[in-house]
Design a protein around this motif. Structure first.
Motif, mmCIF file in Angstrom:
data_model
loop_
_atom_site.group_PDB
_atom_site.id
_atom_site.type_symbol
_atom_site.label_atom_id
_atom_site.label_comp_id
_atom_site.label_asym_id
_atom_site.label_seq_id
_atom_site.Cartn_x
_atom_site.Cartn_y
_atom_site.Cartn_z
ATOM 1 N N LEU A 1 0.804 -1.229 0.000
ATOM 2 C CA LEU A 1 0.000 0.000 0.000
ATOM 3 C C LEU A 1 0.834 1.275 0.000
ATOM 4 N N VAL A 2 2.076 1.213 0.505
ATOM 5 C CA VAL A 2 2.802 2.490 0.657
ATOM 6 C C VAL A 2 3.538 2.939 -0.603
ATOM 7 N N TYR A 3 3.869 2.030 -1.512
ATOM 8 C CA TYR A 3 4.683 2.421 -2.680
ATOM 9 C C TYR A 3 3.843 2.512 -3.942
ATOM 10 N N ALA A 4 4.060 3.566 -4.703
ATOM 11 C CA ALA A 4 3.247 3.792 -5.908
ATOM 12 C C ALA A 4 3.601 2.828 -7.027
ATOM 13 N N ASP A 5 4.723 2.096 -6.886
ATOM 14 C CA ASP A 5 5.056 1.102 -7.911
ATOM 15 C C ASP A 5 4.668 -0.308 -7.476
ATOM 16 N N ALA A 6 3.915 -0.420 -6.372
ATOM 17 C CA ALA A 6 3.677 -1.762 -5.799
ATOM 18 C C ALA A 6 2.442 -2.454 -6.379
ATOM 19 N N TYR A 7 2.677 -3.613 -6.918
ATOM 20 C CA TYR A 7 1.626 -4.555 -7.350
ATOM 21 C C TYR A 7 2.069 -5.896 -6.800
ATOM 22 N N GLU A 8 1.122 -6.757 -6.523
ATOM 23 C CA GLU A 8 1.511 -7.960 -5.790
ATOM 24 C C GLU A 8 2.583 -8.788 -6.494
ATOM 25 N N TRP A 9 2.547 -8.878 -7.841
ATOM 26 C CA TRP A 9 3.506 -9.750 -8.545
ATOM 27 C C TRP A 9 4.949 -9.329 -8.276
ATOM 28 N N VAL A 10 5.174 -8.037 -8.002
ATOM 29 C CA VAL A 10 6.547 -7.581 -7.783
ATOM 30 C C VAL A 10 6.821 -7.318 -6.300
ATOM 31 N N GLU A 11 5.800 -6.868 -5.570
ATOM 32 C CA GLU A 11 5.997 -6.584 -4.139
ATOM 33 C C GLU A 11 6.226 -7.872 -3.342
ATOM 34 N N LEU A 12 5.386 -8.874 -3.599
ATOM 35 C CA LEU A 12 5.409 -10.063 -2.723
ATOM 36 C C LEU A 12 6.736 -10.845 -2.760
ATOM 37 N N PRO A 13 7.295 -11.134 -3.954
ATOM 38 C CA PRO A 13 8.589 -11.837 -3.932
ATOM 39 C C PRO A 13 9.661 -11.032 -3.209
ATOM 40 N N ASN A 14 9.640 -9.699 -3.383
ATOM 41 C CA ASN A 14 10.636 -8.881 -2.705
ATOM 42 C C ASN A 14 10.444 -8.908 -1.190
ATOM 43 N N VAL A 15 9.197 -8.904 -0.749
ATOM 44 C CA VAL A 15 8.951 -8.856 0.692
ATOM 45 C C VAL A 15 9.082 -10.263 1.302
ATOM 46 N N ALA A 16 8.338 -11.204 0.762
ATOM 47 C CA ALA A 16 8.347 -12.548 1.366
ATOM 48 C C ALA A 16 9.687 -13.241 1.130
ATOM 49 N N GLY A 17 10.193 -13.124 -0.123
ATOM 50 C CA GLY A 17 11.411 -13.855 -0.463
ATOM 51 C C GLY A 17 12.669 -13.114 -0.079
ATOM 52 N N MET A 18 12.714 -11.812 -0.410
ATOM 53 C CA MET A 18 13.983 -11.114 -0.220
ATOM 54 C C MET A 18 14.162 -10.601 1.205
ATOM 55 N N ILE A 19 13.181 -9.885 1.748
ATOM 56 C CA ILE A 19 13.475 -9.288 3.067
ATOM 57 C C ILE A 19 13.097 -10.191 4.243
ATOM 58 N N LEU A 20 12.025 -10.954 4.121
ATOM 59 C CA LEU A 20 11.565 -11.689 5.314
ATOM 60 C C LEU A 20 12.015 -13.150 5.338
ATOM 61 N N TYR A 21 12.506 -13.666 4.191
ATOM 62 C CA TYR A 21 12.913 -15.065 4.124
ATOM 63 C C TYR A 21 11.758 -15.965 4.561
ATOM 64 N N SER A 22 10.529 -15.468 4.372
ATOM 65 C CA SER A 22 9.400 -16.261 4.880
ATOM 66 C C SER A 22 9.112 -17.463 3.995
ATOM 67 N N ASP A 23 9.722 -17.488 2.784
ATOM 68 C CA ASP A 23 9.583 -18.667 1.920
ATOM 69 C C ASP A 23 10.667 -19.704 2.210
ATOM 70 N N GLY A 24 11.502 -19.460 3.224
ATOM 71 C CA GLY A 24 12.515 -20.437 3.618
ATOM 72 C C GLY A 24 13.706 -20.516 2.671
ATOM 73 N N GLY A 25 13.886 -19.523 1.822
ATOM 74 C CA GLY A 25 15.117 -19.477 1.027
ATOM 75 C C GLY A 25 14.970 -19.869 -0.431
ATOM 76 N N ASN A 26 13.762 -19.884 -0.967
ATOM 77 C CA ASN A 26 13.627 -20.140 -2.410
ATOM 78 C C ASN A 26 14.205 -19.004 -3.226
ATOM 79 N N LEU A 27 14.053 -17.788 -2.719
ATOM 80 C CA LEU A 27 14.544 -16.632 -3.471
ATOM 81 C C LEU A 27 15.949 -16.222 -3.022
ATOM 82 N N ALA A 28 16.125 -16.012 -1.727
ATOM 83 C CA ALA A 28 17.406 -15.502 -1.223
ATOM 84 C C ALA A 28 18.261 -16.657 -0.717
ATOM 85 N N SER A 29 19.569 -16.584 -0.989
ATOM 86 C CA SER A 29 20.418 -17.688 -0.526
ATOM 87 C C SER A 29 20.689 -17.587 0.974
ATOM 88 N N LYS A 30 20.425 -16.408 1.543
ATOM 89 C CA LYS A 30 20.504 -16.249 3.006
ATOM 90 C C LYS A 30 19.655 -15.039 3.393
#
Ligand SMILES: Cc1cc2nc3c(=O)[nH]c(=O)nc-3n(C[C@H](O)[C@H](O)[C@H](O)COP(=O)(O)OP(=O)(O)OC[C@H]3O[C@@H](n4cnc5c(N)ncnc54)[C@H](O)[C@@H]3O)c2cc1C
Ligand code: SF4
Length: 512
Positions: free
Chosen positions: A393-422
């Motif tokens: 909601l806060v970023y004017a470029d945010a749509y789920e297809w691009v926001e969610l992988p960055n948030v769940a995968g990149m910053i929160l590691y909530s996917d357990g490491g499918n996206l980020a190696s650490k």
């Protein structure tokens, strides 16, 4: 065979095959500002105003090209409040043989559209979104059988496939990636060029009043509206970036400076994601600037990697891992967002600056989103669901297809490491190295424990300690756990104690 063509707010381009192939005499293009999409999370006021204005300008442009356009404003009497109801209503006004949509950027909406045919009683075709340089199917084929889905390898394939910055089969300059040259902090005296600002026209002014009246309880500030709202304006943002910023994009990509929200970034994600700019033309323009000798290779490659690599990769990743990506919670984090995520009132200067700029601009650059806001969200164990909604909601470029992988995968590691190696976690020294925030902070970055210590310092070691069972086997965490292993147990205990005091304050919504 007359068709009803639905064009969504992030599909503002004539290059969509639904628009290119429209029969101007017969087909109707339907566009609508609907409450359901504007409020299912309370999007930033500037984001809603930007999109409504860009939609209205695009509809006028299509009309000028002799398309039949039915544009439904938010307060029109015929506005039905949701996309499906609007399509249903339009079909009651005149009969159409079919409905044509283009694949949306959200799993929720795609699943709904796939059922529309049953409700509407006419065939519904969902065309692929051809703006991207890869398809979700290609990503899934690439991912098939791989243990690790590292962006770097996807990116190399995209470079080869689209022949971008290539010298035969090899990358120009001999290396795929010049990130090692891209980590400079910014000298205090350095002047950054000003960013593009467009004076609101009558259409935008009408939208600004509408948003002020209808969405006054949404996040963010509406004044100082700066966005491009037409393709011509968006192209001028791109040109200015190529002329004034790209040269320094590489070396200052990770730098953060208080009072300088725009730095050398391009500020084009808003336009790429809603269709005013196309990724292929942006990549081509950056490549040409390199070949013309206007910009160094580290900048051109670094910028192209973000678009041809990261942007395409996260879209493929999103469709590959949905719907689980949205609900995964690897660390089982549950804490609610602190109030200062909404009002920027905190003594941590880095967080205060990044949230304040987000309120003002509906923009923060990548390292602010990743290494300040994201880093803090993971270290303080915030609920992935709440963090995802916030970023959406806060970023004017945010749509789920691009926001969610960055948030769940990149910053929160909530996917357990499918996206980020650490997990992307860091102590205050990283923020101090890449910014000048620590100079004006209520905390001291050099202190490790106690009430004056930088919270990132003890929260970082608290995280490392808490997750040692799961993370110490990760080869990319080996150095960190080696350092941790050499730390005195009383120091670790003191960090843990400071962290628990801080987390309890957050829990009680006390000022931090
Ligand atoms: C937690 C988090 C959330 C993010 N949410 C979004 C989002 O909702 N929408 C969005 O477009 N980007 C998102 N990003 C990626 C990136 O931060 C933004 O694309 C960038 O800050 C937009 O500003 P810019 O146009 O000036 O980009 P620049 O820094 O100039 O980069 C150029 C372009 O590369 C693309 N790009 C760069 N990094 C990424 C990435 N990680 N993923 C996808 N595309 C990328 C964007 O299209 C961007 O316009 C997020 C990153 C993080 C860490
Ligand atoms: S001292 Fe810590 S909290 Fe303060 S600005 Fe620096 S990194 Fe942020």
């Amino acid at each position: 065979m007359a068709a009803l063509i639905l064009v969504l707010g992030d599909q503002l381009t004539e290059s969509l095959s639904a628009i290119r192939n429209a029969n101007k005499g017969e087909d109707l293009i339907l566009m609508a500002e609907v409450q359901e999409e504007a409020t299912y999370v309370k999007h930033h006021k500037k984001k809603i105003a930007f999109l409504f204005s860009a939609m209205r300008h695009f509809a006028a442009h299509l009309s000028a090209l002799d398309h039949n356009v039915n544009y439904i404003k938010l307060n029109d009497e015929s506005n039905q409040g949701s996309l499906l109801e609007q399509v249903k209503y339009t079909l009651t006004q005149r009969s159409y043989d079919k409905v044509i949509c283009t694949m949306p950027g959200e799993h929720r909406l795609l699943k709904s559209m796939q059922q529309w045919e049953n409700v509407l009683g006419v065939p519904v075709t969902i065309l692929p979104d051809t703006r991207f340089l890869s398809t979700p199917e290609e990503f899934s084929e690439w991912a098939e059988g791989k243990k690790q889905l590292r962006m770097e390898f996807f990116y190399r394939e995209m470079r080869r496939k689209h022949n971008v910055l290539m010298d035969g089969r090899n990358p120009i300059g001999g290396k795929w990636n010049y990130d090692a040259e891209n980590r400079e902090s910014m000298p205090a005296t350095h002047q950054v060029p000003s960013h593009s600002v467009f004076k609101p026209d009558d259409i935008t002014n009408e939208v600004l009043t509408l948003v002020e009246n209808e969405f006054s309880d949404h996040f963010g500030e509406l004044d100082n509206f700066y966005f491009a709202v037409t393709r011509e304006q968006a192209l001028s943002v791109l040109e200015t970036f190529l002329d004034e910023r790209l040269e320094n994009f590489g070396k200052f990509q990770d730098a953060m400076v208080e009072g300088k929200p725009w730095m050398y970034h391009s500020h084009i994600a808003f336009y790429l994601n809603c269709g005013l700019l196309l990724p292929k033309e942006v990549i081509g323009a950056a490549e040409r600037a390199y070949h013309a000798g206007q910009v160094p290779l580290n900048s051109a490659e670094g910028f192209i990697r973000q678009i041809l690599g990261w942007r395409e990769y996260v879209r493929g990743f999103y469709w590959h891992f949905m719907p689980n990506l949205k609900t995964d919670n690897y660390f089982d984090n549950k804490r609610s967002l602190p109030t200062f995520y909404w009002n920027a009132q905190t003594n941590m200067n880095c967080m205060r600056q990044c949230i304040k700029e987000t309120q003002q601009n509906a923009y923060a650059h990548h390292i602010q989103r990743l290494m300040v806001l994201g880093n803090f969200s993971l270290l303080t164990e915030l609920s992935p669901e709440e963090v995802q909604a916030w970023y959406l909601l806060v970023y004017a470029d945010a749509y789920e297809w691009v926001e969610l992988p960055n948030v769940a995968g990149m910053i929160l590691y909530s996917d357990g490491g499918n996206l980020a190696s650490k997990p992307y976690v860091a102590s205050g020294s990283y923020i101090n190295k890449m910014s000048n925030y620590c100079k004006n902070c209520g905390y001291q970055v050099s202190k490790k424990t106690g009430p004056k210590a930088c919270p990132f310092n003890y929260l970082y070691w608290h995280f490392i300690d808490k997750h040692k069972e799961t993370l110490s086997n990760n080869p990319r965490m080996a150095m960190i756990y080696k350092t941790y292993g050499r730390m005195k147990s009383e120091n670790i205990d003191a960090m843990k104690e400071s962290a628990l005091i801080f987390l309890t304050k957050l829990e009680n919504n006390e000022e931090v």
